[in-house]
Design a protein around this motif. Structure first.
Motif, PDB file in Angstrom:
ATOM      1  N   UNK A  43       0.695  -1.268   0.095  1.00 42.91           N
ATOM      2  CA  UNK A  43       0.121   0.042  -0.230  1.00 42.91           C
ATOM      3  C   UNK A  43       0.838   1.397  -0.133  1.00 42.91           C
ATOM      4  N   UNK A  44       2.053   1.190   0.643  1.00 44.87           N
ATOM      5  CA  UNK A  44       2.742   2.541   0.905  1.00 44.87           C
ATOM      6  C   UNK A  44       3.455   2.600  -0.679  1.00 44.87           C
ATOM      7  N   UNK A  45       3.364   1.726  -1.483  1.00 42.72           N
ATOM      8  CA  UNK A  45       3.982   1.821  -2.964  1.00 42.72           C
ATOM      9  C   UNK A  45       2.725   1.982  -3.803  1.00 42.72           C
ATOM     10  N   UNK A  46       1.729   2.173  -3.678  1.00 33.45           N
ATOM     11  CA  UNK A  46       0.436   2.065  -4.394  1.00 33.45           C
ATOM     12  C   UNK A  46       0.492   0.664  -5.285  1.00 33.45           C
ATOM     13  N   UNK A  47       0.820  -0.310  -4.722  1.00 34.56           N
ATOM     14  CA  UNK A  47       0.594  -1.520  -5.183  1.00 34.56           C
ATOM     15  C   UNK A  47      -0.756  -2.314  -4.716  1.00 34.56           C
ATOM     16  N   UNK A  48      -1.518  -2.889  -5.625  1.00 33.82           N
ATOM     17  CA  UNK A  48      -2.555  -3.434  -4.888  1.00 33.82           C
ATOM     18  C   UNK A  48      -2.481  -4.861  -4.386  1.00 33.82           C
ATOM     19  N   UNK A  49      -2.552  -5.221  -3.314  1.00 33.72           N
ATOM     20  CA  UNK A  49      -2.143  -6.551  -2.978  1.00 33.72           C
ATOM     21  C   UNK A  49      -3.364  -7.644  -3.180  1.00 33.72           C
ATOM     22  N   UNK A  50      -2.808  -8.873  -3.653  1.00 29.98           N
ATOM     23  CA  UNK A  50      -3.845  -9.909  -3.989  1.00 29.98           C
ATOM     24  C   UNK A  50      -3.153 -11.105  -2.858  1.00 29.98           C
ATOM     25  N   UNK A  51      -3.907 -11.016  -1.632  1.00 32.49           N
ATOM     26  CA  UNK A  51      -3.561 -11.770  -0.832  1.00 32.49           C
ATOM     27  C   UNK A  51      -4.256 -12.816  -0.576  1.00 32.49           C
ATOM     28  N   UNK A  52      -3.350 -14.202  -0.679  1.00 32.32           N
ATOM     29  CA  UNK A  52      -3.997 -15.785  -0.814  1.00 32.32           C
ATOM     30  C   UNK A  52      -4.077 -16.189   0.614  1.00 32.32           C
ATOM     31  N   UNK A  53      -5.052 -16.826   0.748  1.00 34.15           N
ATOM     32  CA  UNK A  53      -5.538 -17.679   2.046  1.00 34.15           C
ATOM     33  C   UNK A  53      -6.065 -18.931   1.343  1.00 34.15           C
ATOM     34  N   UNK A  54      -5.885 -19.773   2.372  1.00 32.28           N
ATOM     35  CA  UNK A  54      -6.831 -21.262   2.015  1.00 32.28           C
ATOM     36  C   UNK A  54      -6.272 -22.316   2.963  1.00 32.28           C
ATOM     37  N   UNK A  55      -6.942 -23.511   3.006  1.00 32.90           N
ATOM     38  CA  UNK A  55      -6.889 -24.354   4.116  1.00 32.90           C
ATOM     39  C   UNK A  55      -5.875 -25.804   3.379  1.00 32.90           C
ATOM     40  N   UNK A  56      -5.108 -26.370   3.874  1.00 27.41           N
ATOM     41  CA  UNK A  56      -4.800 -27.494   3.516  1.00 27.41           C
ATOM     42  C   UNK A  56      -5.879 -28.703   3.689  1.00 27.41           C
ATOM     43  N   UNK A  57      -5.655 -29.807   2.843  1.00 27.12           N
ATOM     44  CA  UNK A  57      -6.520 -30.896   2.813  1.00 27.12           C
ATOM     45  C   UNK A  57      -6.718 -31.159   4.360  1.00 27.12           C
ATOM     46  N   UNK A  58      -5.926 -31.437   5.029  1.00 27.56           N
ATOM     47  CA  UNK A  58      -5.866 -32.108   6.368  1.00 27.56           C
ATOM     48  C   UNK A  58      -6.555 -31.165   6.981  1.00 27.56           C
ATOM     49  N   UNK A  59      -6.597 -29.863   7.184  1.00 33.04           N
ATOM     50  CA  UNK A  59      -7.491 -28.957   7.884  1.00 33.04           C
ATOM     51  C   UNK A  59      -8.813 -28.759   7.577  1.00 33.04           C
ATOM     52  N   UNK A  60      -8.990 -29.097   6.211  1.00 34.95           N
ATOM     53  CA  UNK A  60     -10.406 -29.194   5.839  1.00 34.95           C
ATOM     54  C   UNK A  60     -11.145 -30.408   6.179  1.00 34.95           C
ATOM     55  N   UNK A  61     -10.238 -31.535   6.312  1.00 35.98           N
ATOM     56  CA  UNK A  61     -10.953 -32.879   6.725  1.00 35.98           C
ATOM     57  C   UNK A  61     -11.210 -32.761   8.437  1.00 35.98           C
ATOM     58  N   UNK A  62     -10.333 -31.896   8.971  1.00 31.77           N
ATOM     59  CA  UNK A  62     -10.802 -31.705  10.438  1.00 31.77           C
ATOM     60  C   UNK A  62     -11.671 -30.727  10.683  1.00 31.77           C
ATOM     61  N   UNK A  63     -12.428 -30.093   9.607  1.00 27.51           N
ATOM     62  CA  UNK A  63     -13.434 -29.162   9.716  1.00 27.51           C
ATOM     63  C   UNK A  63     -12.790 -27.822  10.126  1.00 27.51           C
ATOM     64  N   UNK A  64     -11.374 -27.466  10.160  1.00 25.22           N
ATOM     65  CA  UNK A  64     -10.873 -26.305  10.211  1.00 25.22           C
ATOM     66  C   UNK A  64     -10.852 -25.166   9.132  1.00 25.22           C
ATOM     67  N   UNK A  65     -11.487 -25.546   7.966  1.00 25.91           N
ATOM     68  CA  UNK A  65     -11.422 -24.549   6.927  1.00 25.91           C
ATOM     69  C   UNK A  65     -11.715 -23.169   7.332  1.00 25.91           C
ATOM     70  N   UNK A  66     -13.004 -23.003   7.940  1.00 30.31           N
ATOM     71  CA  UNK A  66     -13.414 -21.612   8.156  1.00 30.31           C
ATOM     72  C   UNK A  66     -12.261 -20.676   9.093  1.00 30.31           C
ATOM     73  N   UNK A  67     -12.008 -21.694  10.254  1.00 33.09           N
ATOM     74  CA  UNK A  67     -11.074 -21.072  11.070  1.00 33.09           C
ATOM     75  C   UNK A  67      -9.738 -20.584  10.472  1.00 33.09           C
ATOM     76  N   UNK A  68      -9.167 -21.534   9.773  1.00 26.68           N
ATOM     77  CA  UNK A  68      -7.957 -21.446   9.200  1.00 26.68           C
ATOM     78  C   UNK A  68      -8.052 -20.007   8.063  1.00 26.68           C
ATOM     79  N   UNK A  69      -9.077 -19.898   7.409  1.00 23.20           N
ATOM     80  CA  UNK A  69      -9.277 -18.998   6.406  1.00 23.20           C
ATOM     81  C   UNK A  69      -9.346 -17.838   7.187  1.00 23.20           C
ATOM     82  N   UNK A  70     -10.288 -17.574   8.133  1.00 25.85           N
ATOM     83  CA  UNK A  70     -10.432 -16.272   9.070  1.00 25.85           C
ATOM     84  C   UNK A  70      -9.197 -15.846   9.807  1.00 25.85           C
TER      85      UNK A  70
END
Ligand code: PGA
Length: 271
Positions: free
Chosen positions: A132-159
């Motif tokens: 932001x300081x340099x007027x670049x628009x960040x594309x910020x990546x978030x997402x869960x691993x398969x193991x996290x999804x299988x444990x029902x952690x997707x929303x918590x990890x992403x949040x």
């Protein structure tokens, strides 16, 4: 209406000649004017050459990573000002591959070796602020691993990843940024996340932004889906209300496929 945004993440592909050919192909095949924001993110050595090719088109340039310091003794790193000096307007930050979180870890990629990809929630936040300081628009990546999804952690990890990325930002900045929901198990695997489920998690991201920053910023910022987006699944994804576009790896390496994705997003989102 949010402007749809399709970004091609070329990853560690393309020599200079190949990058020039791919960029020329994209520009030649795109029908302007575009209602979709189109971004291409070549590897660092090709940024300047690609910029020359896309400069007079509606396609914007993005980098795949950067360091947060202005300059100095940081061997091998690339600063935000270096990116803007070669025409970048966007920068991908915290891609799972830069966090050392791979869907399939190749043989020999031990935990020690994976540490070479050093991003974590803290570096992501500091890089977002530097962007932001340099007027670049960040594309910020978030997402869960398969193991996290299988444990029902997707929303918590992403949040958690979203909250960490937003630390110290104001609502005006957040309104302009882009999040990419990229379930790690869907990246480069051909196993796309089902459209309704991808939309649900994109909504989780928007709600997280709404609760931490402001509802206005949450409604304004764009959320992409990424992970095996292809011409044959793009329409279902783009029809979802909380998916504003795609972050595309493999399919961005063929000009024809990439342009098909851009056209589909435009047709569906802009009517
Ligand atoms: P993919 O990569 O389209 O090859 O799955 C997406 C990404 O990692 O950005």
């Amino acid at each position: 209406m949010r402007t749809p945004i399709i970004a091609g993440n070329w990853k560690m592909n393309c020599t200079l000649d190949e990058a020039q050919a791919l960029a020329s192909g994209v520009v030649a095949e795109l029908e302007e004017p575009l209602c979709t924001q189109v971004v291409v993110c070549p590897p660092f050595p090709c940024l300047e050459a690609v910029h020359q090719i896309i400069a007079t088109s509606g396609v914007a340039l993005g980098a795949q990573n950067m360091f947060w310091r202005e300059s100095g003794a940081y061997t091998g790193e690339v600063s935000p000002a270096m990116l803007t000096s070669v025409g970048c307007q966007y920068v991908i930050i915290g891609h799972s591959e830069r966090r050392g979180r791979f869907g399939t870890v190749e043989e020999g990629m031990t935990e020690g070796l994976l540490k070479v990809f050093g991003d974590n929630d803290e570096t992501v936040n500091i890089k977002v602020k530097a962007a932001f300081k340099h007027d670049l628009t960040p594309i910020v990546c978030v997402g869960e691993l398969l193991a996290e999804r299988e444990k029902g952690l997707t929303d918590a990890v992403v949040r958690d990843q979203v909250f960490a990325a937003l630390e110290g930002l104001d609502a005006a900045q957040v309104a302009t940024m882009v999040f990419a929901y990229e379930p790690v198990w869907a990246i480069g695997t051909g196993e796309v996340c089902e459209a309704e489920e991808a939309d649900r998690v994109c909504k989780v991201i928007r709600q997280a932004v709404g609760s931490k920053v402001s509802e206005e910023a949450a409604q304004a910022m764009r959320v992409q889906y990424g992970g095996s987006v292809k011409p044959d699944n793009v329409e279902g994804l783009m029809r979802q209300p909380d998916i504003d576009g795609g972050l595309v790896g493999g399919a961005s390496l063929k000009a024809g496929d990439f342009v098909t994705l851009v056209e589909a997003a435009g047709r569906i989102k802009c009517g």
